[in-house]
Enzyme design. Structure first.
Site, PDB file in Angstrom:
ATOM      1  N   TYR A 141      30.780  37.159  46.689  1.00 37.89           N
ATOM      2  CA  TYR A 141      30.326  36.803  45.348  1.00 37.89           C
ATOM      3  C   TYR A 141      29.415  35.580  45.345  1.00 37.89           C
ATOM      4  O   TYR A 141      28.728  35.314  44.366  1.00 37.89           O
ATOM      5  CB  TYR A 141      31.524  36.544  44.423  1.00 37.89           C
ATOM      6  CG  TYR A 141      32.351  37.773  44.095  1.00 37.89           C
ATOM      7  CD1 TYR A 141      32.122  38.989  44.717  1.00 37.89           C
ATOM      8  CD2 TYR A 141      33.368  37.728  43.149  1.00 37.89           C
ATOM      9  CE1 TYR A 141      32.872  40.110  44.423  1.00 37.89           C
ATOM     10  CE2 TYR A 141      34.125  38.845  42.845  1.00 37.89           C
ATOM     11  CZ  TYR A 141      33.875  40.030  43.492  1.00 37.89           C
ATOM     12  OH  TYR A 141      34.622  41.131  43.181  1.00 37.89           O
ATOM     13  N   LYS A 187      38.999  43.474  56.969  1.00 35.99           N
ATOM     14  CA  LYS A 187      38.390  44.712  57.480  1.00 35.99           C
ATOM     15  C   LYS A 187      37.853  44.361  58.872  1.00 35.99           C
ATOM     16  O   LYS A 187      36.655  44.490  59.172  1.00 35.99           O
ATOM     17  CB  LYS A 187      37.291  45.187  56.509  1.00 35.99           C
ATOM     18  CG  LYS A 187      36.745  46.564  56.792  1.00 35.99           C
ATOM     19  CD  LYS A 187      37.688  47.707  56.466  1.00 35.99           C
ATOM     20  CE  LYS A 187      37.075  49.031  56.873  1.00 35.99           C
ATOM     21  NZ  LYS A 187      38.022  50.156  56.794  1.00 35.99           N
ATOM     22  N   ASP A 219      41.660  48.998  53.448  1.00 41.48           N
ATOM     23  CA  ASP A 219      41.766  50.385  52.961  1.00 41.48           C
ATOM     24  C   ASP A 219      43.209  50.874  53.016  1.00 41.48           C
ATOM     25  O   ASP A 219      43.745  51.423  52.047  1.00 41.48           O
ATOM     26  CB  ASP A 219      40.800  51.335  53.699  1.00 41.48           C
ATOM     27  CG  ASP A 219      40.715  51.093  55.194  1.00 41.48           C
ATOM     28  OD1 ASP A 219      41.428  50.197  55.716  1.00 41.48           O
ATOM     29  OD2 ASP A 219      39.946  51.810  55.868  1.00 41.48           O
ATOM     30  N   ASP A 243      39.997  40.710  44.389  1.00 38.82           N
ATOM     31  CA  ASP A 243      39.631  41.155  43.043  1.00 38.82           C
ATOM     32  C   ASP A 243      40.086  42.610  42.855  1.00 38.82           C
ATOM     33  O   ASP A 243      40.744  42.970  41.869  1.00 38.82           O
ATOM     34  CB  ASP A 243      38.107  41.024  42.888  1.00 38.82           C
ATOM     35  CG  ASP A 243      37.635  41.200  41.462  1.00 38.82           C
ATOM     36  OD1 ASP A 243      38.462  41.455  40.578  1.00 38.82           O
ATOM     37  OD2 ASP A 243      36.410  41.090  41.231  1.00 38.82           O
ATOM     38  N   ASP A 247      43.700  44.234  40.583  1.00 40.22           N
ATOM     39  CA  ASP A 247      43.690  45.246  39.510  1.00 40.22           C
ATOM     40  C   ASP A 247      44.558  46.439  39.915  1.00 40.22           C
ATOM     41  O   ASP A 247      45.280  47.015  39.089  1.00 40.22           O
ATOM     42  CB  ASP A 247      42.264  45.736  39.222  1.00 40.22           C
ATOM     43  CG  ASP A 247      41.546  44.898  38.159  1.00 40.22           C
ATOM     44  OD1 ASP A 247      41.803  43.676  38.096  1.00 40.22           O
ATOM     45  OD2 ASP A 247      40.730  45.464  37.395  1.00 40.22           O
TER      46      ASP A 247
HETATM   47  N1  LIG Z   1      37.947  37.448  34.244  1.00 47.10           N
HETATM   48  C1  LIG Z   1      37.031  38.050  33.513  1.00 47.10           C
HETATM   49  O1  LIG Z   1      36.535  37.498  32.547  1.00 47.10           O
HETATM   50  C2  LIG Z   1      36.655  39.435  33.849  1.00 47.10           C
HETATM   51  C3  LIG Z   1      35.607  40.024  33.179  1.00 47.10           C
HETATM   52  N2  LIG Z   1      35.303  41.331  33.379  1.00 47.10           N
HETATM   53  C4  LIG Z   1      34.240  41.896  32.536  1.00 47.10           C
HETATM   54  O2  LIG Z   1      34.875  42.563  31.437  1.00 47.10           O
HETATM   55  C5  LIG Z   1      34.037  43.642  31.001  1.00 47.10           C
HETATM   56  C6  LIG Z   1      34.827  44.945  30.966  1.00 47.10           C
HETATM   57  O3  LIG Z   1      35.156  45.298  32.288  1.00 47.10           O
HETATM   58  P1  LIG Z   1      36.126  46.499  32.670  1.00 47.10           P
HETATM   59  O4  LIG Z   1      35.717  46.978  33.999  1.00 47.10           O
HETATM   60  O5  LIG Z   1      36.214  47.467  31.541  1.00 47.10           O
HETATM   61  O6  LIG Z   1      37.553  45.802  32.912  1.00 47.10           O
HETATM   62  P2  LIG Z   1      38.649  45.321  31.875  1.00 47.10           P
HETATM   63  O7  LIG Z   1      39.674  44.590  32.655  1.00 47.10           O
HETATM   64  O8  LIG Z   1      38.027  44.580  30.751  1.00 47.10           O
HETATM   65  O9  LIG Z   1      39.291  46.684  31.279  1.00 47.10           O
HETATM   66  C7  LIG Z   1      39.750  47.734  32.106  1.00 47.10           C
HETATM   67  C8  LIG Z   1      40.672  48.650  31.288  1.00 47.10           C
HETATM   68  O10 LIG Z   1      41.908  47.957  31.047  1.00 47.10           O
HETATM   69  C9  LIG Z   1      42.146  47.841  29.659  1.00 47.10           C
HETATM   70  N3  LIG Z   1      42.672  46.484  29.409  1.00 47.10           N
HETATM   71  C10 LIG Z   1      42.205  45.338  29.962  1.00 47.10           C
HETATM   72  N4  LIG Z   1      42.901  44.300  29.477  1.00 47.10           N
HETATM   73  C11 LIG Z   1      43.810  44.797  28.619  1.00 47.10           C
HETATM   74  C12 LIG Z   1      44.800  44.196  27.803  1.00 47.10           C
HETATM   75  N5  LIG Z   1      45.009  42.883  27.780  1.00 47.10           N
HETATM   76  N6  LIG Z   1      45.547  45.010  27.015  1.00 47.10           N
HETATM   77  C13 LIG Z   1      45.375  46.337  27.043  1.00 47.10           C
HETATM   78  N7  LIG Z   1      44.454  46.958  27.801  1.00 47.10           N
HETATM   79  C14 LIG Z   1      43.672  46.187  28.572  1.00 47.10           C
HETATM   80  C15 LIG Z   1      40.795  48.038  28.974  1.00 47.10           C
HETATM   81  O11 LIG Z   1      40.949  48.508  27.671  1.00 47.10           O
HETATM   82  C16 LIG Z   1      40.104  49.009  29.927  1.00 47.10           C
HETATM   83  O12 LIG Z   1      40.476  50.322  29.606  1.00 47.10           O
HETATM   84  C17 LIG Z   1      32.851  43.669  31.970  1.00 47.10           C
HETATM   85  O13 LIG Z   1      31.793  42.963  31.378  1.00 47.10           O
HETATM   86  C18 LIG Z   1      33.368  42.941  33.194  1.00 47.10           C
HETATM   87  O14 LIG Z   1      32.377  42.364  33.980  1.00 47.10           O
HETATM   88  C19 LIG Z   1      36.025  42.119  34.234  1.00 47.10           C
HETATM   89  C20 LIG Z   1      37.066  41.573  34.935  1.00 47.10           C
HETATM   90  C21 LIG Z   1      37.420  40.182  34.849  1.00 47.10           C
HETATM   91  C1  LIG Z   2      33.526  37.445  37.388  1.00 46.86           C
HETATM   92  C2  LIG Z   2      34.569  38.488  37.105  1.00 46.86           C
HETATM   93  C3  LIG Z   2      33.956  39.619  36.408  1.00 46.86           C
HETATM   94  C4  LIG Z   2      35.349  38.773  38.326  1.00 46.86           C
HETATM   95  C5  LIG Z   2      36.618  39.543  38.210  1.00 46.86           C
HETATM   96  O1  LIG Z   2      36.667  40.724  38.001  1.00 46.86           O
HETATM   97  C6  LIG Z   2      37.860  38.831  38.409  1.00 46.86           C
HETATM   98  O2  LIG Z   2      37.856  37.634  38.687  1.00 46.86           O
HETATM   99  O3  LIG Z   2      38.928  39.461  38.338  1.00 46.86           O
HETATM  100 MG   LIG Z   3      38.633  41.527  38.519  1.00 48.49          MG
END
Ligand SMILES: NC(=O)C1=CN([C@@H]2O[C@H](COP(=O)(O)OP(=O)(O)OC[C@H]3O[C@@H](n4cnc5c(N)ncnc54)[C@H](O)[C@@H]3O)[C@@H](O)[C@H]2O)C=CC1
Ligand SMILES: CC(C)CC(=O)C(=O)O
Ligand SMILES: [Mg+2]
Length: 359
Positions: A141, A187, A219, A243, A247
């Protein structure tokens, strides 16, 4: 005690869950006699809209001047077309870097009341209690060079001995207070960075003879996490693998919305749920606030040294789940309530716990 806490709500469901976590911290402070001062600051897409940049200088400065930082989530589809270095997510990466947060602690604990919430079989997930220690300040990253042309996208995966040593030490120290097992994930059958990773982790392990060390390729680890989760205690791995695996591990606990995190190693700790901004459920009042609330408990423990209050907040989450409540993502015949409704129940329970009132 007095503490300054920076709150960065961010985007999507970030503000929805951050508001509930902050209200839990306020409840704990008022019941336990602490004075917490909150400072709300923009990050991510909201900061691009307000200030033209995903991490305004004032946000980083405000965080560095605080005792702890709480973040909701960043990311909004409206900014998908921006180049990588201007995206909302870049604000979070820059914040982590700016705080010096290199150790991302991501516990995946299955609350017994949620044993039927996972799509995996109860006999597989029962007893899940592992912690992923993710290297957060280096790796793919952050590696240079990075570039994008019409024909080629380039990123660099590089780790130094110093970076691996310090994250390995965090993992072994954590394991000493747990079940004394570290699984290092890499890996090394393909990557030079992983060969260094593996040999440095082995060196650090020599200082911890009580801790059993095993190595897994990422993996097969991804497979083992969902087939034999109880064989893991502490998992230490790099930024990208951590990361992804965290998940995946959330599936064991019933929902991605359950996982908290602490990002440590710098002057000020950063606390955030593991999930993202979930634009698909934004504004519907259905986001699970428990990952955010459990992150607030980690803030009380790691940044403020308030162990009793942290434990009370975690126990309040447990009582709320034991009573059968949950948001709709917890699919196990729960009594479904809203984001606010679930957090209100946690606050009632933490009040009872701190005041010594029976459940
Ligand atoms: N730490 C952070 O701020 C992170 C930001 N992102 C960003 O968030 C945006 C969405 O990314 P996605 O790949 O959709 O991942 P996401 O984690 O936002 O969501 C994945 C799935 O999980 C569900 N979900 C997530 N949190 C939930 C909660 N608290 N309660 C119920 N359901 C929940 C969502 O509705 C979706 O179906 C993107 O812009 C991504 O880059 C993604 C991961 C980490
Ligand atoms: C910068 C974020 C989108 C990274 C991420 O998915 C996380 O930290 O879980
Ligand atoms: Mg993440």
């Amino acid at each position: 005690m007095r503490a300054r806490i920076a709150v960065l709500p961010g985007d999507g469901i970030g503000p929805e869950v951050a508001r509930e976590a902050r209200a839990c911290l306020e409840q704990v402070a008022s019941l336990a006699g602490h004075a917490f001062q909150f400072l709300e600051l923009p990050i991510g897409s909201a900061a691009i809209d307000a200030c033209g940049t995903p991490l305004p200088d004032a946000t980083l400065e405000g965080c560095l001047a605080s005792d702890a930082v709480f973040l909701g989530a960043v990311g909004d589809p409206k900014h998908d077309a921006l180049p990588a270095h201007q995206k909302p997510e870049k604000g979070l990466l820059a914040l982590r870097k700016g705080l010096g947060a290199f150790a991302n602690i991501r516990p995946a604990f299955l609350h017994p009341a949620l044993v039927n919430a996972s799509p995996l079989r109860p006999e597989v997930v029962r007893g899940t209690d592992l912690v992923i220690v993710r290297e957060l300040a280096g790796g793919l990253y952050f590696g240079e060079p990075r570039s994008l042309t019409e024909d080629t996208g380039t990123n660099t995966l590089a780790y130094s001995r110093f970076e691996v040593e310090r994250i390995a030490r965090v993992a072994f120290e954590l394991a000493m207070g747990r079940r004394r097992k570290v699984t290092s994930v890499d890996k090394a059958n393909v990557l030079e960075s992983s060969l260094l990773w593996r040999s440095v982790v082995k060196e650090v392990a020599q200082g911890y003879p009580e801790v059993a060390l095993e190595h897994q390729y990422v993996d097969s680890c991804a497979m083992a996490i969902v087939t034999r989760p109880t064989s893991f205690d502490v998992v230490v791995t790099d930024n990208l693998f951590g990361d992804i695996l965290s998940d995946e591990a959330s599936v064991l606990t019933g929902s991605l919305g359950m996982l908290p995190s602490a990002s440590l190693g710098g002057k000020v700790g950063l606390y955030e749920p593991v999930h993202g901004s979930a634009p698909d459920i934004k504004g519907r009042g259905v986001a699970n606030p428990l990952g955010a609330i459990l992150s607030a408990a980690m803030l009380l423990r790691h940044s403020l040294g308030l162990e009793a209050e942290a434990a009370a907040l975690e126990a309040a989450v447990g009582r709320t789940l034991d009573a059968g409540y949950g948001t709709p993502d917890l699919k196990c015949g729960r009594n479904h309530v809203s984001t606010r409704g679930l957090a209100d129940l946690v606050r009632v329970n933490v009040g009872n716990l701190l005041l010594g009132t029976p459940a």
